[in-house]
Design a protein around this motif. Structure first.
Motif, PDB file in Angstrom:
ATOM      1  N   ARG A 114      -5.742   2.062 -11.382  1.00  0.00           N
ATOM      2  CA  ARG A 114      -5.673   3.332 -12.053  1.00  0.00           C
ATOM      3  C   ARG A 114      -5.828   4.403 -10.958  1.00  0.00           C
ATOM      4  NH1 ARG A 114     -10.126   4.398 -16.917  1.00  0.00           N
ATOM      5  NH2 ARG A 114     -11.222   3.257 -15.547  1.00  0.00           N
ATOM      6  N   GLU A 115      -6.325   4.217  -9.875  1.00  0.00           N
ATOM      7  CA  GLU A 115      -6.503   5.269  -8.777  1.00  0.00           C
ATOM      8  C   GLU A 115      -6.009   4.460  -7.548  1.00  0.00           C
ATOM      9  OE1 GLU A 115      -7.014   8.277  -8.875  1.00  0.00           O
ATOM     10  OE2 GLU A 115      -7.901   8.697 -10.929  1.00  0.00           O
ATOM     11  N   PRO A 116      -4.720   4.319  -7.242  1.00  0.00           N
ATOM     12  CA  PRO A 116      -4.118   3.435  -6.377  1.00  0.00           C
ATOM     13  C   PRO A 116      -4.815   4.216  -4.660  1.00  0.00           C
ATOM     14  CG  PRO A 116      -2.437   3.916  -7.571  1.00  0.00           C
ATOM     15  CD  PRO A 116      -3.338   4.819  -8.343  1.00  0.00           C
ATOM     16  N   ASP A 117      -5.253   3.371  -3.998  1.00  0.00           N
ATOM     17  CA  ASP A 117      -5.770   3.730  -2.651  1.00  0.00           C
ATOM     18  C   ASP A 117      -5.318   2.512  -1.647  1.00  0.00           C
ATOM     19  OD1 ASP A 117      -7.588   3.926  -0.569  1.00  0.00           O
ATOM     20  OD2 ASP A 117      -9.572   3.869  -1.636  1.00  0.00           O
ATOM     21  N   PRO A 118      -4.761   2.999  -0.481  1.00  0.00           N
ATOM     22  CA  PRO A 118      -4.257   2.077   0.368  1.00  0.00           C
ATOM     23  C   PRO A 118      -5.339   1.075   0.938  1.00  0.00           C
ATOM     24  CG  PRO A 118      -3.469   4.262   0.870  1.00  0.00           C
ATOM     25  CD  PRO A 118      -4.582   4.435  -0.288  1.00  0.00           C
ATOM     26  N   GLY A 119      -6.575   1.594   0.906  1.00  0.00           N
ATOM     27  CA  GLY A 119      -7.681   0.488   1.288  1.00  0.00           C
ATOM     28  C   GLY A 119      -8.065  -0.482   0.665  1.00  0.00           C
ATOM     29  N   LEU A 120      -7.422  -0.380  -0.567  1.00  0.00           N
ATOM     30  CA  LEU A 120      -7.645  -1.777  -1.358  1.00  0.00           C
ATOM     31  C   LEU A 120      -6.551  -2.846  -1.145  1.00  0.00           C
ATOM     32  CD1 LEU A 120      -7.901   0.064  -4.881  1.00  0.00           C
ATOM     33  CD2 LEU A 120      -9.967  -0.956  -3.615  1.00  0.00           C
ATOM     34  N   LEU A 121      -5.544  -2.479  -0.381  1.00  0.00           N
ATOM     35  CA  LEU A 121      -4.780  -3.466   0.168  1.00  0.00           C
ATOM     36  C   LEU A 121      -4.575  -3.816   1.474  1.00  0.00           C
ATOM     37  CD1 LEU A 121      -2.638  -1.807  -2.448  1.00  0.00           C
ATOM     38  CD2 LEU A 121      -2.105  -4.306  -2.329  1.00  0.00           C
ATOM     39  N   LEU A 122      -4.841  -2.816   2.513  1.00  0.00           N
ATOM     40  CA  LEU A 122      -4.570  -2.990   3.666  1.00  0.00           C
ATOM     41  C   LEU A 122      -5.274  -3.909   4.374  1.00  0.00           C
ATOM     42  CD1 LEU A 122      -3.746   0.685   4.833  1.00  0.00           C
ATOM     43  CD2 LEU A 122      -2.229  -1.002   4.839  1.00  0.00           C
ATOM     44  N   GLY A 123      -5.086  -4.772   5.043  1.00  0.00           N
ATOM     45  CA  GLY A 123      -5.585  -6.147   5.612  1.00  0.00           C
ATOM     46  C   GLY A 123      -6.022  -7.196   4.880  1.00  0.00           C
ATOM     47  N   PRO A 153       1.143  11.402 -10.698  1.00  0.00           N
ATOM     48  CA  PRO A 153      -0.431  11.272 -10.330  1.00  0.00           C
ATOM     49  C   PRO A 153      -0.986  10.405 -11.540  1.00  0.00           C
ATOM     50  CG  PRO A 153      -0.166  13.481 -10.837  1.00  0.00           C
ATOM     51  CD  PRO A 153       1.207  12.909 -10.768  1.00  0.00           C
ATOM     52  N   GLU A 154      -0.528   9.379 -11.714  1.00  0.00           N
ATOM     53  CA  GLU A 154      -0.730   8.485 -12.732  1.00  0.00           C
ATOM     54  C   GLU A 154      -1.246   6.946 -12.566  1.00  0.00           C
ATOM     55  OE1 GLU A 154       2.279  10.843 -16.059  1.00  0.00           O
ATOM     56  OE2 GLU A 154       2.549   8.871 -15.320  1.00  0.00           O
ATOM     57  N   PRO A 155      -1.663   6.101 -13.386  1.00  0.00           N
ATOM     58  CA  PRO A 155      -1.942   4.569 -12.843  1.00  0.00           C
ATOM     59  C   PRO A 155      -0.628   4.017 -12.682  1.00  0.00           C
ATOM     60  CG  PRO A 155      -3.203   5.353 -14.846  1.00  0.00           C
ATOM     61  CD  PRO A 155      -2.360   6.432 -14.583  1.00  0.00           C
ATOM     62  N   VAL A 156      -0.573   3.157 -11.757  1.00  0.00           N
ATOM     63  CA  VAL A 156       0.481   2.317 -11.242  1.00  0.00           C
ATOM     64  C   VAL A 156       0.207   0.805 -11.361  1.00  0.00           C
ATOM     65  CG1 VAL A 156       2.151   1.745  -9.353  1.00  0.00           C
ATOM     66  CG2 VAL A 156       1.045   4.071  -9.416  1.00  0.00           C
ATOM     67  N   VAL A 157       1.275   0.080 -12.003  1.00  0.00           N
ATOM     68  CA  VAL A 157       1.217  -1.343 -12.300  1.00  0.00           C
ATOM     69  C   VAL A 157       2.533  -1.816 -11.414  1.00  0.00           C
ATOM     70  CG1 VAL A 157       1.863  -3.149 -13.877  1.00  0.00           C
ATOM     71  CG2 VAL A 157       0.156  -1.198 -14.649  1.00  0.00           C
ATOM     72  N   LEU A 158       2.297  -2.711 -10.487  1.00  0.00           N
ATOM     73  CA  LEU A 158       3.347  -3.266  -9.426  1.00  0.00           C
ATOM     74  C   LEU A 158       3.512  -4.788  -9.738  1.00  0.00           C
ATOM     75  CD1 LEU A 158       3.565  -2.977  -5.726  1.00  0.00           C
ATOM     76  CD2 LEU A 158       3.161  -5.151  -6.680  1.00  0.00           C
ATOM     77  N   ILE A 159       4.721  -5.174  -9.944  1.00  0.00           N
ATOM     78  CA  ILE A 159       5.138  -6.456  -9.856  1.00  0.00           C
ATOM     79  C   ILE A 159       6.087  -6.615  -8.708  1.00  0.00           C
ATOM     80  CG2 ILE A 159       4.593  -6.735 -12.268  1.00  0.00           C
ATOM     81  CD1 ILE A 159       7.750  -6.711 -12.697  1.00  0.00           C
ATOM     82  N   ALA A 203       0.928  -1.128   0.129  1.00  0.00           N
ATOM     83  CA  ALA A 203      -0.100   0.083  -0.058  1.00  0.00           C
ATOM     84  C   ALA A 203       0.919   1.167   0.024  1.00  0.00           C
ATOM     85  CB  ALA A 203      -0.743   0.009   1.215  1.00  0.00           C
ATOM     86  N   ALA A 204       1.793   1.260   0.714  1.00  0.00           N
ATOM     87  CA  ALA A 204       2.801   2.521   0.855  1.00  0.00           C
ATOM     88  C   ALA A 204       3.472   2.658  -0.432  1.00  0.00           C
ATOM     89  CB  ALA A 204       3.858   2.286   1.759  1.00  0.00           C
ATOM     90  N   ALA A 205       4.038   1.530  -1.092  1.00  0.00           N
ATOM     91  CA  ALA A 205       4.725   1.475  -2.428  1.00  0.00           C
ATOM     92  C   ALA A 205       3.632   2.273  -3.636  1.00  0.00           C
ATOM     93  CB  ALA A 205       5.253   0.508  -2.799  1.00  0.00           C
ATOM     94  N   PHE A 206       2.616   1.718  -3.396  1.00  0.00           N
ATOM     95  CA  PHE A 206       1.605   2.451  -4.279  1.00  0.00           C
ATOM     96  C   PHE A 206       1.407   3.872  -4.099  1.00  0.00           C
ATOM     97  CE2 PHE A 206      -0.145  -1.964  -5.745  1.00  0.00           C
ATOM     98  CZ  PHE A 206      -0.406  -1.751  -6.990  1.00  0.00           C
ATOM     99  N   ALA A 207       1.256   4.217  -2.916  1.00  0.00           N
ATOM    100  CA  ALA A 207       1.052   5.603  -2.445  1.00  0.00           C
ATOM    101  C   ALA A 207       2.117   6.706  -2.847  1.00  0.00           C
ATOM    102  CB  ALA A 207       0.576   5.687  -1.080  1.00  0.00           C
ATOM    103  N   ASP A 208       3.391   6.104  -2.486  1.00  0.00           N
ATOM    104  CA  ASP A 208       4.479   6.896  -2.858  1.00  0.00           C
ATOM    105  C   ASP A 208       4.661   7.124  -4.186  1.00  0.00           C
ATOM    106  OD1 ASP A 208       4.987   7.003  -0.132  1.00  0.00           O
ATOM    107  OD2 ASP A 208       6.499   5.398   0.138  1.00  0.00           O
ATOM    108  N   THR A 209       4.462   5.942  -5.032  1.00  0.00           N
ATOM    109  CA  THR A 209       4.777   6.093  -6.476  1.00  0.00           C
ATOM    110  C   THR A 209       3.661   7.018  -6.954  1.00  0.00           C
ATOM    111  OG1 THR A 209       5.520   3.853  -6.471  1.00  0.00           O
ATOM    112  CG2 THR A 209       4.705   4.876  -8.610  1.00  0.00           C
TER     113      THR A 209
END
Length: 219
Positions: free
Chosen positions: A151-160, A105-111, A94-100
């Motif tokens: 497309r819109e990273p939100d920590p709530g989508l990952l935390l927990g 302010p663009e979509p993020v793809v994580l691997i 979640a932090a990596a998405f938020a920091d990126t």
């Protein structure tokens, strides 16, 4: 002459890699045995290098490495380095998405660093999918996931979301769908966790650095 792809109209998202510094005893511990901690770290370094070079060959608005540890000779030019934050894996993701996202302010793809067989075509497909979907999801054979794009990273989508669980992928996908997001799914890949995974991935992608190192260590 630079080998980096230029930023073009095809670059639709940032690509984020989350990884640990390949230090013996800290990475790929489930490969030990049959490999020594040093050999497991060498395999991890090769897998990470393969992943980073696949990202470099993919059009992206920015390339980011969220790193636990210090960069080394395995790190090619072209990445913005940020430290990982948080204790649990869900917090660090979640932090990596938020920091990126704060960087651009663009979509993020994580691997991660566990799929050295990943290709620029797969990564480009993930980035492109975010132009028409809210999220893109790459399931892993062990029940987790190898890619997550938002497309819109939100920590709530990952935390927990429970990580390192046989149903991590299911829980994460359920979280996305309960949030009302449209999700595009990519093909399933195998994460390298144990020796059998390493052999399977190397056979699938014999021309990777990872496969070459595995062949050398298996002699």
């Amino acid at each position: 002459m630079s080998t980096l792809p230029s930023r073009t109209a095809e670059a639709t998202a940032q690509i984020l890699v989350i990884a640990k510094e390949p230090v013996p005893g800290r990475v790929k511990t489930r490969l030990t045995p049959p490999f020594t901690p040093g050999e497991a770290a060498t395999l991890a370094e090769a897998a990470l290098a393969d992943s980073l070079h696949a990202v470099l060959a993919t059009p992206a608005t920015q390339r980011v490495l969220a790193l636990d540890g210090l960069p080394g000779s395995w790190l090619p030019a072209g990445f913005v380095i940020i430290p990982q934050r948080g204790e649990r894996l869900d917090e660090r993701l979640a932090a990596a998405f938020a920091d990126t996202r704060r960087l651009r302010p663009e979509p993020v793809v994580l691997i991660g660093m566990d799929t050295p067989q990943v290709t620029p075509d797969l990564l480009a497909a993930a980035c492109t999918a975010l132009t028409g979907h809210d999220a893109v999801f790459g399931p892993a054979a062990d029940g987790g996931f190898w890619l997550l794009g938002l497309r819109e990273p939100d920590p709530g989508l990952l935390l927990g979301v429970p990580m390192s669980d046989p149903e991590t992928g299911k829980h994460q996908l359920d979280r996305l769908e309960r949030a009302g997001l449209t999700v595009h799914c990519l093909p399933e890949l195998t994460d390298v966790d144990i020796a059998a995974d390493a052999a399977h991935v190397a056979a699938q992608a014999p021309h990777t650095r990872f496969a070459a190192v595995l062949r050398e260590l298996s002699r």
